[in-house]
Scaffold this motif. Structure first.
Motif, PDB file in Angstrom:
ATOM      1  N   GLN A  97       0.822  -1.216   0.000  1.00 46.14           N
ATOM      2  CA  GLN A  97       0.000   0.000   0.000  1.00 46.14           C
ATOM      3  C   GLN A  97       0.856   1.267   0.000  1.00 46.14           C
ATOM      4  O   GLN A  97       0.321   2.376   0.103  1.00 46.14           O
ATOM      5  CB  GLN A  97      -0.915   0.008   1.228  1.00 46.14           C
ATOM      6  CG  GLN A  97      -1.955  -1.090   1.227  1.00 46.14           C
ATOM      7  CD  GLN A  97      -2.987  -0.914   0.139  1.00 46.14           C
ATOM      8  OE1 GLN A  97      -3.289   0.204  -0.288  1.00 46.14           O
ATOM      9  NE2 GLN A  97      -3.550  -2.021  -0.343  1.00 46.14           N
ATOM     10  N   VAL A 156       2.933   2.223   2.343  1.00 46.67           N
ATOM     11  CA  VAL A 156       2.963   2.805   3.685  1.00 46.67           C
ATOM     12  C   VAL A 156       4.239   2.352   4.395  1.00 46.67           C
ATOM     13  O   VAL A 156       4.576   1.168   4.377  1.00 46.67           O
ATOM     14  CB  VAL A 156       1.738   2.374   4.509  1.00 46.67           C
ATOM     15  CG1 VAL A 156       1.827   2.898   5.941  1.00 46.67           C
ATOM     16  CG2 VAL A 156       0.465   2.871   3.845  1.00 46.67           C
ATOM     17  N   ALA A 188      -9.729   9.832  10.024  1.00 53.74           N
ATOM     18  CA  ALA A 188      -8.797  10.591   9.193  1.00 53.74           C
ATOM     19  C   ALA A 188      -9.112  12.084   9.201  1.00 53.74           C
ATOM     20  O   ALA A 188      -8.227  12.914   8.957  1.00 53.74           O
ATOM     21  CB  ALA A 188      -8.827  10.058   7.767  1.00 53.74           C
ATOM     22  N   LYS A 220      -3.191   3.322   5.032  1.00 54.02           N
ATOM     23  CA  LYS A 220      -2.941   4.261   3.937  1.00 54.02           C
ATOM     24  C   LYS A 220      -3.870   5.472   4.028  1.00 54.02           C
ATOM     25  O   LYS A 220      -3.448   6.619   3.798  1.00 54.02           O
ATOM     26  CB  LYS A 220      -3.127   3.546   2.598  1.00 54.02           C
ATOM     27  CG  LYS A 220      -2.834   4.422   1.389  1.00 54.02           C
ATOM     28  CD  LYS A 220      -2.979   3.635   0.103  1.00 54.02           C
ATOM     29  CE  LYS A 220      -2.641   4.507  -1.098  1.00 54.02           C
ATOM     30  NZ  LYS A 220      -2.778   3.744  -2.383  1.00 54.02           N
ATOM     31  N   LEU A 221      -5.125   5.239   4.383  1.00 52.07           N
ATOM     32  CA  LEU A 221      -6.075   6.354   4.517  1.00 52.07           C
ATOM     33  C   LEU A 221      -5.652   7.313   5.627  1.00 52.07           C
ATOM     34  O   LEU A 221      -5.737   8.537   5.471  1.00 52.07           O
ATOM     35  CB  LEU A 221      -7.479   5.802   4.817  1.00 52.07           C
ATOM     36  CG  LEU A 221      -8.123   4.938   3.729  1.00 52.07           C
ATOM     37  CD1 LEU A 221      -9.438   4.349   4.242  1.00 52.07           C
ATOM     38  CD2 LEU A 221      -8.361   5.753   2.470  1.00 52.07           C
ATOM     39  N   VAL A 235      -2.552   7.715   6.866  1.00 50.58           N
ATOM     40  CA  VAL A 235      -1.292   8.379   6.504  1.00 50.58           C
ATOM     41  C   VAL A 235      -1.543   9.487   5.491  1.00 50.58           C
ATOM     42  O   VAL A 235      -0.975  10.584   5.598  1.00 50.58           O
ATOM     43  CB  VAL A 235      -0.290   7.333   5.965  1.00 50.58           C
ATOM     44  CG1 VAL A 235       0.919   8.010   5.330  1.00 50.58           C
ATOM     45  CG2 VAL A 235       0.163   6.410   7.089  1.00 50.58           C
ATOM     46  N   GLU A 236      -2.399   9.236   4.523  1.00 47.29           N
ATOM     47  CA  GLU A 236      -2.710  10.267   3.520  1.00 47.29           C
ATOM     48  C   GLU A 236      -3.419  11.458   4.148  1.00 47.29           C
ATOM     49  O   GLU A 236      -3.364  12.579   3.611  1.00 47.29           O
ATOM     50  CB  GLU A 236      -3.575   9.665   2.417  1.00 47.29           C
ATOM     51  CG  GLU A 236      -2.817   8.694   1.517  1.00 47.29           C
ATOM     52  CD  GLU A 236      -3.711   8.045   0.476  1.00 47.29           C
ATOM     53  OE1 GLU A 236      -3.168   7.470  -0.489  1.00 47.29           O
ATOM     54  OE2 GLU A 236      -4.950   8.102   0.629  1.00 47.29           O
ATOM     55  N   ALA A 237      -4.061  11.241   5.299  1.00 48.35           N
ATOM     56  CA  ALA A 237      -4.792  12.325   5.970  1.00 48.35           C
ATOM     57  C   ALA A 237      -3.915  13.090   6.954  1.00 48.35           C
ATOM     58  O   ALA A 237      -4.393  14.035   7.586  1.00 48.35           O
ATOM     59  CB  ALA A 237      -6.002  11.759   6.697  1.00 48.35           C
ATOM     60  N   ARG A 282       1.017   9.645  11.047  1.00 47.87           N
ATOM     61  CA  ARG A 282       2.204   8.825  10.797  1.00 47.87           C
ATOM     62  C   ARG A 282       2.049   7.506  11.530  1.00 47.87           C
ATOM     63  O   ARG A 282       1.494   7.459  12.627  1.00 47.87           O
ATOM     64  CB  ARG A 282       3.476   9.541  11.260  1.00 47.87           C
ATOM     65  CG  ARG A 282       3.495   9.897  12.738  1.00 47.87           C
ATOM     66  CD  ARG A 282       4.652  10.833  13.090  1.00 47.87           C
ATOM     67  NE  ARG A 282       4.573  11.251  14.485  1.00 47.87           N
ATOM     68  CZ  ARG A 282       5.179  10.635  15.503  1.00 47.87           C
ATOM     69  NH1 ARG A 282       5.921   9.562  15.271  1.00 47.87           N
ATOM     70  NH2 ARG A 282       5.051  11.084  16.733  1.00 47.87           N
TER      71      ARG A 282
END
Length: 403
Positions: free
Chosen positions: A84, A86, A345, A367-368, A370-372, A375
């Protein structure tokens, strides 16, 4: 013999993989393929301790030594995250539960005339491997398997399968029989006599209409953090005491001294009760019997605990609700918690401890987050289903510090 013939890792489903991508069943890292296609065992290949391996579906990895087994559990997590895109700041060494520590099991019983087979099914098969030994079950559970053969033999129709589900509770073994014929006074007396003779905590029968208790001399409980909780027949429980302790400790380290916390997908209260002493806890769970059990336990010991009957897939907590908490714990089923993670998120929760039994769905949810702007600080892999391809973990997320 070339380097391409050496097994360099174990794939997710348990096959060994060579450098050139060939999958080799029942191989270990360091094994080599001979020119004739045979397998030459290396230093990490060990003799399986159980006579039923590899036919029995309870284990897939008994041929690995402890080092390779721990590496496999850790690599399952690393591989899922890499898939993913991450990156975790730290992936801790895997914790592996010891042999003969499984405290719950669902066995199948199939009768062929006078012979009854009782055990786990072969992997991807309906074949039941008749259990003569078991290196994963707690000895108390395995000791009951032989008496169970005599008990259920006449209760299972010829060439039909029944389920035998056992759990170790505070009071002893909780036994649930499913798809058996248990009508009549003589059968009732046999069941009661069996439960009494073997000191069962409870014996229940499900003939297709839900569990009906036939024997329960005192209310059956399981304890979390020293708090006994009413235990519905074969309710969800971590597979081993050891594995549960490892997961709880990883979550404890994550939440630290946080004040009010939320335990989402709380079940019977594994985390809410183990970590809830001295602080307020909100627990949400969709299973009504689990919510009522947790509420009863919390009230009895006067905990600051609110147990909410809530389906977090259909009605996840939204940011306005989440932002009240100093830490959020979530322990969803294998499918993950996409709906709830999308709301997390958008929140300002300082720390999220995500307990997962599926590295794949965990990585997708990670992944959701981290993208938001979160960490992934640490991941603790846990292999409480020893010698199986089933891997659990605790991932800890914190907001990325502002520059």
């Amino acid at each position: 013999m070339t380097a391409a013939s050496e097994i360099i890792r174990i794939a997710a489903k348990g096959d060994g993989v060579t450098a050139d991508g060939r999958h080799v069943p029942l191989s270990a890292p360091g094994d080599r393929l001979s020119a004739e296609g045979g397998l030459i065992h290396g230093p990490h290949h060990t003799d399986p301790p159980c006579k039923h391996f590899p036919l029995c579906g309870g284990c897939q990895l008994q041929h690995l030594d402890q080092e390779s087994l721990a590496a496999y559990v850790r690599d399952r997590v690393v591989g899922a995250l890499a898939g993913q895109g991450v990156a975790a700041e730290q992936i801790l060494p895997a914790h592996i539960s010891p042999e003969r520590s499984r405290r719950r099991a669902a066995l199948r019983a199939v009768r062929f005339g006078k012979k009854l087979h009782l055990g786990f099914s072969s992997e991807n098969s309906h074949r039941v491997v008749d259990m003569e030994m078991c290196e994963i079950l707690h000895p108390a559970l395995f000791a009951l398997t032989e008496p169970l053969r005599a008990l259920v033999h006449d209760l299972v129709e010829d060439r039909r399968a029944a389920q035998v589900k056992m759990t170790l509770t505070d009071q002893g073994i909780d036994l649930l029989l499913e798809n058996v014929g248990a009508d009549g006074l003589s059968v009732a007396e046999r069941l009661t006599g069996f439960a009494q003779f073997h000191g069962l905590a409870r014996l229940s029968v499900d003939e297709g209409f839900g569990p009906q208790t036939r024997w329960e001399p005192e209310p059956v409980t399981v304890s979390f953090g020293g708090v006994p909780v009413p235990f519905p027949p074969f309710a969800f429980l971590q597979a081993t005491v050891d594995g549960e302790a490892a997961l709880v400790e990883a979550v404890r380290q994550a939440v630290g001294a946080s004040g009010i916390i939320a335990d989402l997908f709380s079940g019977l209260g594994t985390f809410a009760l183990s970590l809830g002493e001295g602080r307020a806890v909100y627990a949400a769970e969709a299973a009504r019997d689990a919510v009522l059990a947790l509420k009863s336990a919390g009230n009895r010991v006067q905990r600051k605990l609110v147990a909410d009957h809530r389906d977090l897939f259909r009605r996840p907590l939204v940011p306005a609700e989440l932002d009240r908490f100093e830490a959020v714990i979530l322990d969803p089923p294998r499918a993950g918690a996409r709906e709830q993670v999308l709301q997390l998120a958008q929140s300002r929760v300082p720390v999220i401890a995500y307990v997962s039994c599926n590295p794949g769905s965990f990585a997708r949810d990670a992944k959701l987050l981290v993208e938001a702007g979160y960490r992934l600080e640490t991941v603790q892999p846990v292999g409480q289903f020893r010698w199986s391809t089933h891997v659990e973990l605790v991932g800890v997320f914190r907001p990325v510090p502002l520059p």
